[in-house]
Design a protein around this motif. Structure first.
Motif, short mmCIF file in Angstrom:
data_model
loop_
_atom_site.label_atom_id
_atom_site.label_comp_id
_atom_site.label_asym_id
_atom_site.label_seq_id
_atom_site.Cartn_x
_atom_site.Cartn_y
_atom_site.Cartn_z
N HIS A 73 0.82 -1.21 0.00
CA HIS A 73 0.00 0.00 0.00
C HIS A 73 0.85 1.26 0.00
O HIS A 73 0.46 2.28 -0.58
N PHE A 74 2.01 1.21 0.63
CA PHE A 74 2.93 2.35 0.58
C PHE A 74 3.36 2.62 -0.86
O PHE A 74 3.53 3.77 -1.26
N GLU A 75 3.56 1.56 -1.63
CA GLU A 75 4.03 1.71 -3.01
C GLU A 75 2.97 2.37 -3.89
O GLU A 75 3.30 3.11 -4.81
N VAL A 76 1.70 2.10 -3.65
CA VAL A 76 0.64 2.65 -4.50
C VAL A 76 -0.01 3.89 -3.90
O VAL A 76 -0.76 4.58 -4.59
N ASN A 77 0.27 4.18 -2.63
CA ASN A 77 -0.34 5.33 -1.98
C ASN A 77 0.72 6.09 -1.18
O ASN A 77 0.85 5.91 0.03
N ALA A 82 16.51 -0.20 18.94
CA ALA A 82 15.58 0.66 18.21
C ALA A 82 16.24 1.15 16.92
O ALA A 82 15.62 1.14 15.85
N GLN A 83 17.50 1.56 17.01
CA GLN A 83 18.19 2.05 15.82
C GLN A 83 18.46 0.93 14.82
O GLN A 83 18.30 1.11 13.61
N VAL A 84 18.81 -0.25 15.31
CA VAL A 84 19.00 -1.41 14.43
C VAL A 84 17.70 -1.72 13.69
O VAL A 84 17.71 -1.99 12.48
N ASN A 85 16.58 -1.66 14.40
CA ASN A 85 15.29 -1.91 13.76
C ASN A 85 14.97 -0.86 12.70
O ASN A 85 14.49 -1.19 11.62
N LYS A 86 15.27 0.40 13.00
CA LYS A 86 15.03 1.46 12.01
C LYS A 86 15.96 1.30 10.81
O LYS A 86 15.54 1.51 9.67
N ASP A 87 17.20 0.90 11.07
CA ASP A 87 18.13 0.65 9.96
C ASP A 87 17.63 -0.49 9.08
O ASP A 87 17.75 -0.43 7.86
N LEU A 88 17.06 -1.50 9.70
CA LEU A 88 16.52 -2.64 8.96
C LEU A 88 15.39 -2.20 8.01
O LEU A 88 15.24 -2.74 6.92
N LEU A 89 14.64 -1.20 8.43
CA LEU A 89 13.53 -0.70 7.62
C LEU A 89 13.89 0.56 6.83
O LEU A 89 13.01 1.26 6.32
N SER A 90 15.18 0.85 6.72
CA SER A 90 15.62 2.10 6.09
C SER A 90 15.12 2.27 4.66
O SER A 90 14.84 3.39 4.23
N ASP A 91 14.95 1.17 3.92
CA ASP A 91 14.47 1.30 2.55
C ASP A 91 13.02 1.78 2.51
O ASP A 91 12.60 2.41 1.55
#
Length: 75
Positions: A30-34, A58-67
Motif C-alpha cells: 500500500h505504501f508503493e501505491v499510496n 531501536a536504531q538497528v530496527n530502524k536501519d533494517l527498515l531504512s528502505d
C-alpha cells in the motif's frame, strides 16, 4: 526416524510471525501505491520503533527498515 512434535507454543509463535509478515507485506504494498499513506504513517512507525527499551536495538530496527523509512529514521 525421529519426528519432532511441535508444541502449541511453537505453533503460536509461527502463526504470530506469519501474521506479522503478512501485515507488513500488505502495508508495504500500500505504501508503493499510496505515497500519502506512507507519508502519514512513517512518523508513527518511527515513533513505534523508538519505544524499544534499548535505543541501540531501536536504531538497528530502524536501519533494517531504512528502505521503507527513507532518510527520516536516523536518531
Amino acid at each position: 526416524m525421529h519426528t519432532k512434535i511441535q508444541t502449541n507454543s511453537e505453533l503460536n509463535r509461527k502463526d504470530h510471525a506469519r501474521r506479522m509478515i503478512l501485515l507488513g507485506s500488505f502495508l508495504k504494498q500500500h505504501f508503493e501505491v499510496n505515497p500519502d499513506l506512507k507519508k502519514t504513517l512513517i512518523p508513527e512507525i518511527i515513533q513505534f520503533l523508538d519505544q524499544h527499551k534499548n535505543p541501540k536495538i531501536a536504531q538497528v530496527n530502524k536501519d533494517l527498515l531504512s528502505d521503507i523509512l527513507g532518510g527520516s529514521h536516523t536518531s
